[in-house]
Design a protein around this motif. Structure first.
Motif, PDB file in Angstrom:
ATOM      1  N   THR A 136      -4.248   1.674  -1.370  1.00  0.00           N
ATOM      2  CA  THR A 136      -3.092   2.081  -2.153  1.00  0.00           C
ATOM      3  C   THR A 136      -3.471   3.051  -3.268  1.00  0.00           C
ATOM      4  O   THR A 136      -4.533   2.953  -3.883  1.00  0.00           O
ATOM      5  CB  THR A 136      -2.358   0.855  -2.735  1.00  0.00           C
ATOM      6  N   GLY A 137      -2.607   4.029  -3.498  1.00  0.00           N
ATOM      7  CA  GLY A 137      -2.828   5.032  -4.520  1.00  0.00           C
ATOM      8  C   GLY A 137      -3.637   6.230  -4.069  1.00  0.00           C
ATOM      9  O   GLY A 137      -3.865   7.147  -4.853  1.00  0.00           O
ATOM     10  N   GLY A 176       0.815  -1.200   0.000  1.00  0.00           N
ATOM     11  CA  GLY A 176       0.000   0.000   0.000  1.00  0.00           C
ATOM     12  C   GLY A 176       0.853   1.255   0.000  1.00  0.00           C
ATOM     13  O   GLY A 176       1.636   1.465   0.925  1.00  0.00           O
ATOM     14  N   PHE A 177       0.716   2.062  -1.021  1.00  0.00           N
ATOM     15  CA  PHE A 177       1.414   3.350  -1.099  1.00  0.00           C
ATOM     16  C   PHE A 177       0.382   4.464  -1.010  1.00  0.00           C
ATOM     17  O   PHE A 177      -0.483   4.597  -1.892  1.00  0.00           O
ATOM     18  CB  PHE A 177       2.191   3.468  -2.413  1.00  0.00           C
ATOM     19  N   THR A 178       0.458   5.242   0.042  1.00  0.00           N
ATOM     20  CA  THR A 178      -0.499   6.323   0.249  1.00  0.00           C
ATOM     21  C   THR A 178       0.237   7.593   0.639  1.00  0.00           C
ATOM     22  O   THR A 178       1.379   7.551   1.121  1.00  0.00           O
ATOM     23  CB  THR A 178      -1.499   5.977   1.366  1.00  0.00           C
ATOM     24  N   CYS A 179      -0.421   8.727   0.412  1.00  0.00           N
ATOM     25  CA  CYS A 179       0.083  10.012   0.899  1.00  0.00           C
ATOM     26  C   CYS A 179      -0.856  10.510   1.987  1.00  0.00           C
ATOM     27  O   CYS A 179      -2.058  10.214   1.976  1.00  0.00           O
ATOM     28  CB  CYS A 179       0.153  11.038  -0.222  1.00  0.00           C
ATOM     29  N   LEU A 180      -0.304  11.291   2.905  1.00  0.00           N
ATOM     30  CA  LEU A 180      -1.087  11.865   3.991  1.00  0.00           C
ATOM     31  C   LEU A 180      -0.668  13.316   4.158  1.00  0.00           C
ATOM     32  O   LEU A 180       0.536  13.614   4.206  1.00  0.00           O
ATOM     33  CB  LEU A 180      -0.846  11.083   5.286  1.00  0.00           C
ATOM     34  N   TRP A 181      -1.647  14.201   4.262  1.00  0.00           N
ATOM     35  CA  TRP A 181      -1.371  15.633   4.374  1.00  0.00           C
ATOM     36  C   TRP A 181      -2.336  16.259   5.373  1.00  0.00           C
ATOM     37  O   TRP A 181      -3.509  15.893   5.413  1.00  0.00           O
ATOM     38  CB  TRP A 181      -1.515  16.302   3.009  1.00  0.00           C
ATOM     39  N   PRO A 182      -1.856  17.199   6.181  1.00  0.00           N
ATOM     40  CA  PRO A 182      -2.749  17.830   7.155  1.00  0.00           C
ATOM     41  C   PRO A 182      -3.685  18.842   6.513  1.00  0.00           C
ATOM     42  O   PRO A 182      -3.279  19.612   5.637  1.00  0.00           O
ATOM     43  CB  PRO A 182      -1.784  18.517   8.127  1.00  0.00           C
ATOM     44  N   GLN A 183      -4.920  18.844   6.947  1.00  0.00           N
ATOM     45  CA  GLN A 183      -5.864  19.849   6.456  1.00  0.00           C
ATOM     46  C   GLN A 183      -5.477  21.247   6.946  1.00  0.00           C
ATOM     47  O   GLN A 183      -5.709  22.239   6.262  1.00  0.00           O
ATOM     48  CB  GLN A 183      -7.276  19.514   6.933  1.00  0.00           C
ATOM     49  N   THR A 184      -4.880  21.296   8.130  1.00  0.00           N
ATOM     50  CA  THR A 184      -4.536  22.575   8.752  1.00  0.00           C
ATOM     51  C   THR A 184      -3.066  22.585   9.147  1.00  0.00           C
ATOM     52  O   THR A 184      -2.384  21.559   9.106  1.00  0.00           O
ATOM     53  CB  THR A 184      -5.361  22.789  10.027  1.00  0.00           C
ATOM     54  N   TYR A 185      -2.600  23.757   9.540  1.00  0.00           N
ATOM     55  CA  TYR A 185      -1.276  23.822  10.140  1.00  0.00           C
ATOM     56  C   TYR A 185      -1.218  22.857  11.326  1.00  0.00           C
ATOM     57  O   TYR A 185      -2.206  22.658  12.033  1.00  0.00           O
ATOM     58  CB  TYR A 185      -0.976  25.229  10.641  1.00  0.00           C
ATOM     59  N   ILE A 186      -0.043  22.279  11.529  1.00  0.00           N
ATOM     60  CA  ILE A 186       0.196  21.377  12.649  1.00  0.00           C
ATOM     61  C   ILE A 186       1.204  22.053  13.591  1.00  0.00           C
ATOM     62  O   ILE A 186       2.172  22.680  13.148  1.00  0.00           O
ATOM     63  CB  ILE A 186       0.740  20.021  12.170  1.00  0.00           C
ATOM     64  N   ALA A 187       0.977  21.909  14.869  1.00  0.00           N
ATOM     65  CA  ALA A 187       1.802  22.581  15.879  1.00  0.00           C
ATOM     66  C   ALA A 187       3.153  21.883  16.005  1.00  0.00           C
ATOM     67  O   ALA A 187       3.354  21.015  16.856  1.00  0.00           O
ATOM     68  CB  ALA A 187       1.084  22.610  17.217  1.00  0.00           C
TER      69      ALA A 187
END
Length: 277
Positions: free
Chosen positions: A242-243, A192-203
């Protein structure tokens, strides 16, 4: 703890840039489920402006209920990455999960951006992601449910983002394209290859060190939301996710059943992160 909340028990996770921030938060969330965590970071000694070292991070992982191994190294260096993977195999028998977290950012306008900073971003963000993933692939092939999560954004071709900081955008979209390319290349292998990104700024320290850091921190969510999202993704069958490029809020809602985000802070109107319209 339910079986659903022990999905990562006895599985081995490798994390880059793991001494603080999002990388450490993901390591700790996995440790709470009983994972083995192998941490890579350059920080062996305390930094005057940044909290923690790779060794203090390993101690936190152990305290959270996991087993840890700390590797001092640079994700840009092939020999250091090889040593990281060798440590995972020698200590824990393999690699099941990878988080490409290490990243560099510089958002100066092109005419003010130095070649050194340009190279740094491409080398850490793209080359580092490539080297770590490549080194882990032979072991991921042997895992029952292997995942590679890359901390990178959905590709947004809005000129606003293309023109805001082209060199940084190139490096982050490069990470995303590698992940999506690998999802296609290794589809039959079941990784499984996935990307993850925060919706908001992270502290994180990066936000705290901004000129208006105190104000930005008040409107930023805790790194824990990224940790909960990453663990939720890695708990799913690899072939089913994945994807995909996930936002943290979508992953925690879909897979962890968390819709009330107040637990993560940020106030009523947290600041939307980069690359999101």
């Amino acid at each position: 703890m339910s079986e659903q909340n022990r999905a990562l028990a006895d599985r081995t996770l490798v994390v880059s840039g793991a001494s603080r921030g999002i990388g450490l938060a993901i390591a700790l969330a996995a440790a709470e489920q009983g994972a083995n965590v192998v941490l890579l970071a350059k920080t062996a000694q305390p930094h005057p402006r940044l909290p923690g070292t790779v060794h203090t991070a390993a101690a936190e992982v152990e305290a959270a209920g996991g087993k840890a191994a700390a590797v001092v190294g640079d994700v840009r260096e092939e020999a250091d990455v090889a040593r990281l993977v060798e440590t995972a195999v020698e200590r824990f028998g393999g690699v099941d999960l990878v988080v490409n977290n290490a990243s560099a950012i510089a958002v100066e306008p092109t005419e003010q951006l130095s070649a050194k900073k340009f190279d740094l971003m491409q080398d850490i963000n793209i080359r580092g992601t490539f080297l770590l993933t490549k080194a882990c692939l032979p072991h991921l092939r042997e895992s029952a449910n292997p995942h590679v999560v890359t901390i990178a954004p959905p590709v947004n071709m809005n000129p606003r983002w293309l023109g805001a900081h082209p060199a940084y955008t190139l490096s982050k979209y490069g990470m995303t394209l590698l992940s999506q390319g690998w999802a296609a290349e290794y589809a039959e292998a079941g990784i499984g290859f996935t990307c993850l990104w925060p919706q908001t700024y992270i502290a994180t320290s990066a936000v705290a060190n901004l000129a208006d850091g105190d104000e930005q921190l008040a409107a930023a969510r805790s790194p824990r939301i990224m940790a909960d999202a990453a663990v939720a993704i890695m708990s799913q069958p690899a072939r089913e996710v994945t994807g995909t490029c996930f936002l943290d809020v979508d992953a925690v809602s879909r897979y962890a059943g968390i819709d009330d985000l107040s637990r993560y802070g940020g106030g009523d109107n947290p600041t939307l992160d980069l690359f999101l319209d």
